[in-house]
Design an enzyme around this catalytic site. Structure first.
Site, PDB file in Angstrom:
ATOM      1  NE  ARG A 328      -5.826  17.628   2.502  1.00 10.02           N
ATOM      2  CZ  ARG A 328      -7.131  17.779   2.253  1.00 10.02           C
ATOM      3  NH1 ARG A 328      -7.956  16.730   2.358  1.00 10.02           N
ATOM      4  NH2 ARG A 328      -7.623  18.944   1.909  1.00 10.02           N
ATOM      5  CD  GLU A 730      -5.916  15.432  -3.350  1.00 11.19           C
ATOM      6  OE1 GLU A 730      -4.764  15.515  -2.898  1.00 11.19           O
ATOM      7  OE2 GLU A 730      -6.828  16.228  -3.073  1.00 11.19           O
TER       8      GLU A 730
END
Length: 784
Positions: A328, A730
């Site tokens: 990621r 997030e």
């Protein structure tokens, strides 16, 4: 911009709301949080003769255990059992993905703090005192502690990975400008208010019931079962709420739950494993530390032609979730910018340190801050405003809409968000005011930065994008809801309850959400990746719709009316020109033997990813946002303060604006802490020295900027998410990168406007002072 970060009017929260989606309903446990009435694991009534556990830890980063005498430990007052690796009835492994993480050290320790054995005693004080009586001899082995050492030793979890597209080599050589640089990014401790804790209660037939502060009950169930050497149906995991998680309770909770379960099964007595803050910080994994190197070419407007990143990620001694975290970081190396020719190389460094783990953003923040440093470097090199450079590089329409992993960006709203934020905050005027302040003040300097965020939403491991739910409608019309998501303070439970209330068009207080329970909803995914509402909301909606369809069928058949004349609204069901209350209809359906219970299931559609080639569509959609931060630094001490923050953030059609605003504010402040005050320091032996609030500084209430304006961007998700909402957990964390860029801007104002200060993260007072001194020295040498 108006300050919309404050909670809505209290009266509006208390009014009955039929349905409830998109309403600013208060968090379902908020009043209990304030009153101290919310039950956490450590608040549960303790069973009679319950045992308390303490783990003895390795004093070395890497060593071989040559002898271990625990006789004195076993004979100590209050001790009922001592557990070593040899006493594990099943597998001594709790690796989340790969089986490379021993529950207890078995002949070798791999980090300073590695649990070696566990004492189960009548009190925690007795357990701790007994553990100190152990006689253990170690043969100290060479240890790899840092990223540099790991890279030199080629110590990796897997071979280096590459992602990209285009002709990077040609692009780097042909553009009129080229820069290279480096950024060090420290880790971060989760510092949840409730530490790691598990309570295991033995049952019949070797079963065990585990109450745990975990984000991943199903994974915990499977791991505990493997450690015990039993089938998963012999282990039940229950979670009502956590006092914060942030990723730190996704995989890390397994250590303590498994050891509590082993103690419970061995002794036949309930066992609790609750860590104090010091032990929690020493034993558990952190956000991954990173070193980011870049080589970039660009034109005179600052538009990037070619760029090469090298990301060095400190993973620790075991894999945990590090491969996905590192992936990621690669996915978000572009952030909101189109990179026509790009190569991202990732090194997953294995070190003799605690195994790092998930943390809010899951590698995304490390990727985002890397490209934002590039934007600042380009702006300083060209003498341009950094916002101008950022806008020149944003994703756009066809031809400028493909990511480094070849996913087309089809829902891009970041140009609109930045344009609106720039206008509403009067950016040009603010920039001029900062320049004037710096010209008038010698010992204080201000900085300003506006940075965007584009964050992909979905688990990048495909099979995790699924959820289940269970809905019961009782004969009095009240509703019981259970789903696989966990509540860690983020408001997931109230959001999913709103979804169910919306389907039945009843008051939200008619829906009771019960503790997450592996015996009710099996095989669920972690509450992580900002997917809690997306996945569990859809699953709960599916369950509610099944029951609603049965009720509609019952009405149509019993009244002889077409279904299109049946409508649920305001706690009633309208049937042609007549109506009945929802409660009366449900009771009538019960008497008619209509099933009023259903499960629901959801899996995210249209996602795929080939990890071998690092290409595909790993994300269902993107969440966007932008933040403008204004800071001031003290040139003499390096101290800094965030003066003002303006945020415009995209949450689609918000399920609950009050909860979403709270998540944006909290995420930003936590990100600000990562980049300013939270510094992890270890010594030459690998011992963590910042393992308590006396030495590890998270933001406090006084660090909140005096002017903190948050506005939700008016938008509807183009993808068919739950009520067209977007994830919010997030993405806001990375808006805090604007603070670090603003601090860089403040330090840079001491130079001639072209010098890039060597400011790493976190920008502590010491780091800022070092950067100030470096810029000052460059001024004196005249070599900017």
């Amino acid at each position: 911009m108006s300050d919309q970060s404050m909670a809505p009017d209290t009266a509006s929260l208390c009014d009955p709301i039929h349905g409830g989606v998109a309403q600013p309903i208060t968090h379902d446990s908020a009043h209990k949080h304030v009153a101290g009435a919310a039950f956490y694991v450590d608040d549960l009534p303790e069973p009679q003769d319950m045992l308390h556990l303490y783990a003895a830890q390795s004093p070395h980063a890497h060593a071989r255990i040559t002898s271990m005498n625990l006789d004195a430990v076993r004979q100590a007052s209050g001790v009922v059992a001592v557990i070593t690796a040899a006493d594990i009835p099943g597998h001594n492994q709790i690796g989340a993905v790969f089986k490379d993480e021993p529950l207890l050290a078995d002949g070798e320790v791999f980090y300073n703090g590695h649990p070696v054995f566990v004492v189960a005693a009548k009190s925690i004080e007795q357990a701790r005192a007994a553990a100190a009586l152990a006689k253990i001899d170690y043969e100290v082995l060479p240890a790899i502690l840092g990223i540099k050492d790991a890279h030199e030793a080629q110590s990796y979890l897997e071979p280096p990975q590459s992602m990209g597209r285009g002709d990077v080599k040609t692009a780097l050589n042909r553009a009129p400008h080229r820069l290279s640089g480096h950024l060090s990014v420290n880790g971060q401790d989760h510092f949840y208010l409730e530490g790691q804790v598990s309570l295991a209660i033995p049952g019949e037939d070797g079963d065990v019931h585990v109450y745990s502060s975990t984000q991943h009950p199903s994974e915990l169930q499977h791991l505990v079962a493997e450690v015990l050497g039993v089938a998963s149906h012999s282990v039940t995991v229950e979670v009502r709420r956590m006092g914060g998680g942030f990723g730190g309770k996704e995989s890390q909770a397994a250590i303590f739950a498994a050891l509590a379960a082993v103690a419970a099964k061995r002794t036949g007595r309930a066992a609790k494993f609750r860590l104090d803050r010091d032990d929690d910080m020493i034993i558990t994994g952190k956000r991954h530390e990173a070193e980011i190197a870049y080589d970039v070419s660009f034109d005179t407007d600052g538009r990037i032609d070619g760029i090469r990143f090298e990301q060095f990620i400190k993973c620790g001694y075991a894999a945990d979730l590090s491969l996905a975290v590192s992936d990621r970081a690669m996915f978000h190396a572009d952030n909101a910018y189109y990179l026509p020719n790009v190569e991202i190389k990732s090194f997953r460094c294995r070190t003799n340190t605690v195994s790092n783990t998930a943390f809010r953003g899951f590698g995304g923040p490390q990727g985002v801050i890397g490209i934002e440093r590039v934007m600042d470097a380009i702006a300083l090199h060209l003498g341009l405003d950094a916002l101008q450079v950022r806008k020149a590089n944003l994703y756009g329409g066809p031809g400028r809409d493909v990511t480094p992993y070849h996913q087309q960006v089809t829902d891009n709203v970041i140009p609109e968000i930045i344009g609106a934020l720039e206008k509403e905050t009067d950016y040009a005027k603010r920039r001029a005011a900062v320049k004037a302040f710096n010209a008038a003040h010698r010992w204080q300097k201000k900085g300003l930065a506006l940075t965007p965020v584009k964050f992909g939403i979905s688990f990048t491991t495909k099979h995790l994008n699924q959820a289940g739910a269970l809905v019961h409608v009782y004969s009095d019309g009240s509703v019981h809801l259970n789903h696989g998501g966990t509540e860690m303070g983020q408001g997931l439970m109230v959001k999913v309850a709103q979804v169910v209330a919306e389907e039945f068009q009843i008051d939200v207080d008619r829906v009771k959400v019960t503790a997450t329970h592996t015996g009710k909803v099996p095989n669920t995914s972690a509450t992580a990746a900002s997917s809690g509402s997306d996945l569990n909301g859809m699953a709960a909606q599916a369950a509610a719709r099944t029951i609603k369809e049965r009720l509609v069928d019952f009405i149509a058949e019993s009244r002889g009316l077409p279904k299109d004349q049946i409508r649920f609204q305001s706690n009633k069901v309208f049937i042609g020109n007549d109506f009945v209350t929802f409660d009366d209809l449900v009771h009538e359906a019960y008497l008619a033997r209509i099933s009023l219970s259903s499960t629901g299931f959801y899996k995210t559609p249209d996602i795929h990813y080939d990890r071998d080639s690092h290409t595909g569509r790993p994300f269902y959609y993107f969440a966007y946002g932008a933040a403008l931060s204004e800071v001031v630094i003290d040139v003499l001490t390096g101290e800094s303060r965030v003066l003002a923050v303006d945020i415009l953030h995209d949450v689609g059609r918000s399920l609950n604006p009050a909860v979403d605003l709270g998540q944006i504010e909290g995420g930003f402040i936590q990100g600000m802490g990562w980049l300013t005050t939270e510094e992890l320091v270890s010594d030459a032996e690998g011992r963590l020295r910042t393992h308590a609030p006396s030495t590890y500084k998270i933001p406090v209430a006084s660090d909140r900027p005096d002017a903190f304006n948050i506005t939700l961007f008016s938008n509807t998700n183009r993808e068919a998410t739950i009520h067209r909402s977007k994830a919010v957990g997030e993405p806001p964390f990375m808006l805090a990168v604007s603070v670090h860029s603003a601090l860089l801007d403040a330090v840079a104002s001491l130079g001639d406007g072209t010098q890039l200060p060597p400011l790493d993260a976190p920008a502590t007072p010491e780091a800022i002072l070092r950067a100030v001194e470096a810029v000052t020295a460059q001024n004196e040498r005249g070599d900017g």
